[in-house]
Design an enzyme around this catalytic site. Sequence first.
Site, PDB file in Angstrom:
ATOM      1  N   LYS A 190       0.675  -0.949   0.314  1.00  0.00           N
ATOM      2  CA  LYS A 190       0.162  -0.057  -0.395  1.00  0.00           C
ATOM      3  C   LYS A 190       0.903   1.328   0.336  1.00  0.00           C
ATOM      4  CE  LYS A 190      -3.486  -2.538   0.996  1.00  0.00           C
ATOM      5  NZ  LYS A 190      -4.089  -3.973   0.663  1.00  0.00           N
TER       6      LYS A 190
HETATM    7  C1  LIG Z   1      -4.114  -5.258   0.393  1.00  0.00           C
HETATM    8  C2  LIG Z   1      -3.008  -6.014  -0.397  1.00  0.00           C
HETATM    9  C3  LIG Z   1      -3.445  -7.012  -0.586  1.00  0.00           C
HETATM   10  C4  LIG Z   1      -4.737  -7.315  -1.472  1.00  0.00           C
HETATM   11  O1  LIG Z   1      -4.609  -6.038  -2.303  1.00  0.00           O
HETATM   12  P1  LIG Z   1      -5.918  -5.656  -3.329  1.00  0.00           P
HETATM   13  O2  LIG Z   1      -4.985  -4.391  -4.365  1.00  0.00           O
HETATM   14  O3  LIG Z   1      -7.287  -5.241  -1.807  1.00  0.00           O
HETATM   15  O4  LIG Z   1      -6.537  -6.830  -3.648  1.00  0.00           O
HETATM   16  C5  LIG Z   1      -2.977  -8.552  -0.842  1.00  0.00           C
HETATM   17  N1  LIG Z   1      -1.777  -9.048   0.351  1.00  0.00           N
HETATM   18  C6  LIG Z   1      -1.597  -7.876   0.939  1.00  0.00           C
HETATM   19  C7  LIG Z   1      -0.216  -7.867   1.980  1.00  0.00           C
HETATM   20  C8  LIG Z   1      -1.895  -6.216   1.478  1.00  0.00           C
HETATM   21  O5  LIG Z   1      -1.991  -5.434   2.112  1.00  0.00           O
END
Ligand SMILES: *Cc1c(COP(=O)(O)O)cnc(C)c1O
Length: 500
Positions: free
Chosen positions: A116
Site C-alpha cells: 500500500k
Molecule cells: C491490500 C493487500 C492485498 C490485496 O490487494 P487488493 O488491491 O485489495 O486486491 C494483498 N496483500 C496484502 C499484503 C495487502 O495489504
Amino acid sequence: MQYQSTRGKSNRVTSAEAIAHGLAKDGGLFVPESFPFVSIETISRLVSEPYDKRAAYILSLFMDDYSSEELGRYTSEAYNADSVSGFSSIDIAPIYKIGNKTHFLELWHGPTCAFKDMALQIMPNLLTASLRKIGEKRDVCILVATSGDTGKAALEGFSDVPGTKIMVFYPRDGVSDVQQLQMTSQGGDNVNVVAVYGNFDDAQTGVKAIFSNEELRIRLDKEGVFLSSANSINWGRLVPQIVYYFSAYCDLLKSNEIRPGEKVNFCVPTGNFGNILAAYYAERMGLPVNKLICASNRNDVLTQFISTGVYDKNRPFYTTVSPSMDILVSSNLERLLFELSGKDGCAVTSYMSALLSAGFYSVPGIVRNELERVFASGDCSEEDTLKTIRDTYNLHNYLIDTHTAVAYKVLKEYKEKTKDDTTSIVVSTASPFKFCEAVLEAIKQPYTESGVLLIDALSEATGCAVPDPLLELKIKTPRFNETVEISGMKAAVLDFIRGR
Ligand SMILES: *Cc1c(COP(=O)(O)O)cnc(C)c1O
C-alpha cells in the site's frame, strides 16, 4: 485526459477532480476515458531510469493537469531510499529470482512494510495538489476502511499533512497484532483510529454509507470540511500502482531475463481488486502480458467469478492468515466490469444494484470471453498457505508472507495445470514480519512470546533482519483504543471532526 464514471451518469472530470472527490456523483468509480499507449521502444528507454523517473513518466500520461515539474517532485519525494521514513531498498520495488522463470516483485520495502506504500507515499501530495487545482478551500477529511495494511500506510502518508485529517476504521478481530499496533500507535495531530465490531466488508459498507449521506455532507460543509477516500476506489491510489508493473518489466529486461516484447505472467494476491486492476490497465497500455492470475485465499469469491462469470457474495466470510484479502465485496471489480462490458455504464449499474439487493450477479458470454482472454485464477487453503511458506523457506531459503504465499501456490498450480512456462512474476505484497505468528507456525519454529514480541522471535528463528520500521514497534504503546458499532461510525466521524 478526462475521467468518466463507471455508472455513466456523471460529467467527465480532470484527474485532479477525480482524486479530490474519490467517488463520482452517481455512485460510480472514476476511470480514464482511454488508455495511453506505451510502446516497447519507450519501455526499453525506461530501463535505464530509476523508479521515480519511471513513475513520473507513467503518471504524466494520465495526469496532464499536473506539470511534469510537479510530478517529478512528488515522485522523487515519495520514492527515495535516503530518508528514515523512506524506502529500505534503493530499487524501491526490487525483483527476487527464485529458480527458473519465477520472480517475486517485492512491494514491501516502504515505511509500513506492505505494498500500500507504493501508492500512499505519493497520494497525499497528489491529493493536496488536486485541492489547490480545483480551488477547494475546505479541509479534507480522509476516511479509510482497512483490512489491515491500507490503514497504516494511509496514516503514515497523511500524518500532519496541512489541510487534512484522516480517520481509519479497522475490523476489531480481523487484523494481525503487528498491523493493529502499527495503526493504534500512529503519531500526528490530525489522525484517528477506531476499531469496529464487524469484518472488513462491514467497515467498507459503513464508510460508503457515510460518503453518500447528504445530510452529513451539509453539516460537515458548515464546519469547513469535506470527505474523501484513500481506499483503492480513489484514482490517486490506482495510478501509482500501474507503475510497478512497467518497472518490473524494465528490471527483467535489464537483467536479460526476458527479450523486449516477450510476454510475462503476473500472479497477484487479491482482495479489493486494486492491485491486479492496475496490472490490467498496464496490459491495456501495451505492457506485454500473457496472463494475469488472480489469487484468492479461502474467501474465493473472485476466483469463482473469473471461472464461472457469477459473482456471489452470499457465502460465509472466513477470517484467514492472510487478512488483507478477507473481502467478499471487491470494489475495484466495478472498474474491470466497465471495461469488459465495452464501457457500458447501464450494465455496470445493473450489476451493482443486483449485488446490493440480491448479493449476486452474472455476466454474459461476451464479457466472460474478454475476462478469459487476460485472466486466470486460483485459490489457496489455510493449510496450503502455511505449507507454501515452509517449502519456499526450506527449498530456496526465501521467507515470504502469507499473502505472497497464496499467490505463489496459485501460480505453481496454474503452471502445472496449463503447462504455461511463460516467465512469471509473483507480486509480493507484505513483509513476513507483519504476520509473524502464522509465519513462525508455518516454518514450525516453537515460540513462547506473543503479539509484537514475535517479531524478534521470527528474526532469531530465520536470521532475517527485521525491517527498520518494525524494530521500534515493541516499545510503542497504543494511543487509540476505541471500538464502535457499525451504526456508530457516522457519529464517530462527527466527533473527530469537531475535535471531541
Ligand atoms: C491490500 C493487500 C492485498 C490485496 O490487494 P487488493 O488491491 O485489495 O486486491 C494483498 N496483500 C496484502 C499484503 C495487502 O495489504
